[in-house]
Design an enzyme around this catalytic site. Structure first.
Site, PDB file in Angstrom:
ATOM      1  NE  ARG A  35      37.560  32.161  50.243  1.00 35.89           N
ATOM      2  CZ  ARG A  35      37.360  31.696  51.464  1.00 35.89           C
ATOM      3  NH1 ARG A  35      37.152  30.421  51.662  1.00 35.89           N
ATOM      4  NH2 ARG A  35      37.378  32.520  52.499  1.00 35.89           N
ATOM      5  CG  ASP A  72      45.951  38.723  50.637  1.00 36.55           C
ATOM      6  OD1 ASP A  72      44.935  39.058  50.005  1.00 36.55           O
ATOM      7  OD2 ASP A  72      46.431  39.411  51.557  1.00 36.55           O
ATOM      8  CE1 TYR A 152      44.483  45.361  55.589  1.00 34.51           C
ATOM      9  CE2 TYR A 152      46.381  46.082  54.308  1.00 34.51           C
ATOM     10  CZ  TYR A 152      45.011  45.976  54.462  1.00 34.51           C
ATOM     11  OH  TYR A 152      44.176  46.494  53.521  1.00 34.51           O
TER      12      TYR A 152
HETATM   13  O1  CP3 Z   1      43.409  38.426  41.342  1.00 36.11           O
HETATM   14  C1  CP3 Z   1      44.323  38.984  41.987  1.00 36.11           C
HETATM   15  O2  CP3 Z   1      44.486  40.212  41.994  1.00 36.11           O
HETATM   16  C2  CP3 Z   1      45.354  38.129  42.696  1.00 36.11           C
HETATM   17  C3  CP3 Z   1      45.233  37.905  44.090  1.00 36.11           C
HETATM   18  C4  CP3 Z   1      45.204  39.041  45.122  1.00 36.11           C
HETATM   19  C5  CP3 Z   1      44.364  38.984  46.263  1.00 36.11           C
HETATM   20  N1  CP3 Z   1      44.676  40.027  47.080  1.00 36.11           N
HETATM   21  C6  CP3 Z   1      43.363  37.932  46.514  1.00 36.11           C
HETATM   22  C7  CP3 Z   1      42.341  38.107  47.566  1.00 36.11           C
HETATM   23  C8  CP3 Z   1      45.984  40.192  45.242  1.00 36.11           C
HETATM   24  C9  CP3 Z   1      47.018  40.763  44.282  1.00 36.11           C
HETATM   25  C10 CP3 Z   1      45.646  40.799  46.492  1.00 36.11           C
HETATM   26  C11 CP3 Z   1      46.287  42.023  47.010  1.00 36.11           C
HETATM   27  C12 CP3 Z   1      45.862  42.578  48.290  1.00 36.11           C
HETATM   28  N2  CP3 Z   1      45.409  41.933  49.392  1.00 36.11           N
HETATM   29  C13 CP3 Z   1      45.968  43.961  48.617  1.00 36.11           C
HETATM   30  C14 CP3 Z   1      46.523  45.049  47.722  1.00 36.11           C
HETATM   31  C15 CP3 Z   1      45.537  45.532  46.709  1.00 36.11           C
HETATM   32  C16 CP3 Z   1      44.338  46.246  47.282  1.00 36.11           C
HETATM   33  O3  CP3 Z   1      43.239  45.711  47.101  1.00 36.11           O
HETATM   34  O4  CP3 Z   1      44.502  47.306  47.875  1.00 36.11           O
HETATM   35  C17 CP3 Z   1      45.502  44.114  49.935  1.00 36.11           C
HETATM   36  C18 CP3 Z   1      45.403  45.412  50.718  1.00 36.11           C
HETATM   37  C19 CP3 Z   1      45.155  42.810  50.426  1.00 36.11           C
HETATM   38  C20 CP3 Z   1      44.673  42.458  51.793  1.00 36.11           C
HETATM   39  C21 CP3 Z   1      43.353  41.781  51.786  1.00 36.11           C
HETATM   40  N3  CP3 Z   1      43.114  40.510  51.272  1.00 36.11           N
HETATM   41  C22 CP3 Z   1      42.126  42.269  52.299  1.00 36.11           C
HETATM   42  C23 CP3 Z   1      41.942  43.627  52.970  1.00 36.11           C
HETATM   43  C24 CP3 Z   1      41.162  41.281  52.083  1.00 36.11           C
HETATM   44  C25 CP3 Z   1      39.724  41.291  52.561  1.00 36.11           C
HETATM   45  C26 CP3 Z   1      38.864  42.152  51.723  1.00 36.11           C
HETATM   46  C27 CP3 Z   1      38.389  41.432  50.498  1.00 36.11           C
HETATM   47  O5  CP3 Z   1      38.494  41.990  49.405  1.00 36.11           O
HETATM   48  O6  CP3 Z   1      37.919  40.295  50.673  1.00 36.11           O
HETATM   49  C28 CP3 Z   1      41.785  40.203  51.400  1.00 36.11           C
HETATM   50  C29 CP3 Z   1      41.156  38.929  50.964  1.00 36.11           C
HETATM   51  C30 CP3 Z   1      41.343  38.517  49.534  1.00 36.11           C
HETATM   52  N4  CP3 Z   1      42.503  38.604  48.832  1.00 36.11           N
HETATM   53  C31 CP3 Z   1      40.355  37.909  48.713  1.00 36.11           C
HETATM   54  C32 CP3 Z   1      40.972  37.650  47.471  1.00 36.11           C
HETATM   55  C33 CP3 Z   1      40.369  36.971  46.278  1.00 36.11           C
HETATM   56  C34 CP3 Z   1      38.928  37.531  49.129  1.00 36.11           C
HETATM   57  C35 CP3 Z   1      38.985  36.370  50.044  1.00 36.11           C
HETATM   58  C36 CP3 Z   1      37.880  35.352  49.839  1.00 36.11           C
HETATM   59  O7  CP3 Z   1      37.772  34.766  48.756  1.00 36.11           O
HETATM   60  O8  CP3 Z   1      37.157  35.129  50.813  1.00 36.11           O
END
Ligand code: CP3
Length: 343
Positions: A35, A72, A152
């Protein structure tokens, strides 16, 4: 058949197959290293070699029964032409969708090209799993469910109460339905493309399903899920779907009638009670509290054993009740896997 696919076909596989929502991510030092080398999160999701690498990282470390595509749920609105930015420490930021013009601007014709790198990730992960000797690991593709994606888009990011999107569903029903239709159609194409690229099972994340009233839940959670399941079953019979209507409570019973092969259960629900209200062939997935894995030790053990004992003899997939959190010590995940594998 692979262990996870057997459970999804209604078999009580024991010890149960196990994977964790958000298993690739910031709690892993090897993820943080990848990352750190990219411009932003969208760049990571659209660089197939790197996205495939971080998908495989938790499999190498823990040998989970499933790898979940690294991407995502917000990459679909991004592909439709809606803006998306991940601000450090703030989460996703999107333009606020509030009118007909904004819905009309969404362009399904550009999705296939925009998501092409994600399909390449799927292919790389499938071949990587075989090459690295994980022949039993199932590759799960996924999408956000239309309602959660709409949350969102309408709010412009996360929200405490999702008042704008719920308000739109009541006071601008035609506009909101138009948005849901575009998202539902695009989700069908997007998931179908993942299957063609090599996804062996699919998951639909409806993280905010539980904020809706029962009637809106039927209209905007159940109806689109039923349409998505029907279309995918017709195009790809034999590819199972897991639905995760988070916080759905007793509405989970109606949700199961969408035809999903498995239902994901959130942390706050009694998994035995949910299982008891579902048809016996529908698999149940869940629902350890992610914070119990942060705590580890006896607290995690007691919570995990409670779930295992309640689900013994049922088609079941061990998972968390929501995504793993960044402060999780990786060694606690290893201890959890040992516990689950001991049955
Ligand atoms: O390992 C896995 O599960 C596969 C990848 C995956 C991600 N997001 C990677 C991610 C999956 C399946 C998701 C689903 C996702 N994304 C959901 C549904 C599941 C849930 O948690 O309710 C939702 C609502 C999102 C939207 C989202 N993406 C948010 C609100 C955020 C910010 C909050 C956070 O946790 O950072 C993300 C970013 C995100 N998606 C990251 C990852 C690894 C972090 C980003 C980073 O590395 O900076």
């Amino acid at each position: 058949m692979k262990r996870l696919l057997r459970a999804l076909s209604g078999e009580a596989v024991w010890p149960p197959p196990v994977w964790l929502m958000r298993q690739a991510g910031r709690y892993l030092p090897e993820y943080r290293a990848v990352r750190a080398g990219v411009k932003d999160f969208v760049a990571l999701c659209t660089t197939p070699e790197l996205a495939a690498e971080v998908t495989l990282q938790p499999i190498r470390r823990y040998g989970f029964d499933a790898a979940i595509l690294f991407s995502d749920i917000l990459m679909l609105p991004w592909a439709l032409g809606h803006g998306l930015e991940f601000k450090e420490g703030e989460g996703p930021v999107l333009p606020k969708l509030r009118d007909e013009a904004a819905v009309a601007a969404l362009d399904p014709a550009r999705v296939a090209e925009k998501v092409a790198p994600i399909m390449e990730t799927v292919r790389l992960v499938r071949s990587g799993l075989v090459r690295e000797g994980f022949a039993e690991t199932t590759l799960i593709g996924f999408a956000g469910a239309p309602f959660t994606v709409a949350c969102y888009m309408v709010e412009g990011g996360g929200s405490k109460d999702f008042a704008a999107v719920r308000g739109m569903a009541y006071s601008r029903p035609e506009l909101f339905q138009q948005l849901m239709n575009v998202l539902t159609d695009a989700t069908i194409e997007y998931l179908s493309a993942q299957v063609i690229a090599g996804a062996e099972a699919l998951m639909l994340f409806d993280s905010w399903a539980g904020v809706l009233s029962p009637s809106l839940f039927r209209a905007h959670v159940i109806a689109p899920a039923a349409r998505i399941v029907a279309a995918l079953k017709e195009r790809h019979p034999g590819v199972p779907l897991i639905g995760f209507p988070r916080l759905a409570g007793v509405m989970t019973l109606d949700y199961a009638a969408t035809g999903v092969d498995a239902v994901g259960v959130d942390t706050g629900s009694d998994i035995a009670a949910v299982a008891a209200m579902l048809p016996a062939h529908v698999a149940v997935q869940g629902n350890l509290d992610p914070l119990a894995v942060v705590a580890g030790g006896k607290a995690m053990e007691a919570e995990a054993m409670g779930i295992l004992n309640a689900m013994r003899g049922r088609p079941f997939i061990f998972n968390l009740g929501h995504g793993i959190v960044p402060q999780t010590p990786p060694e606690h995940v290893a201890a959890l896997l040992e516990l689950v594998r001991a049955g």
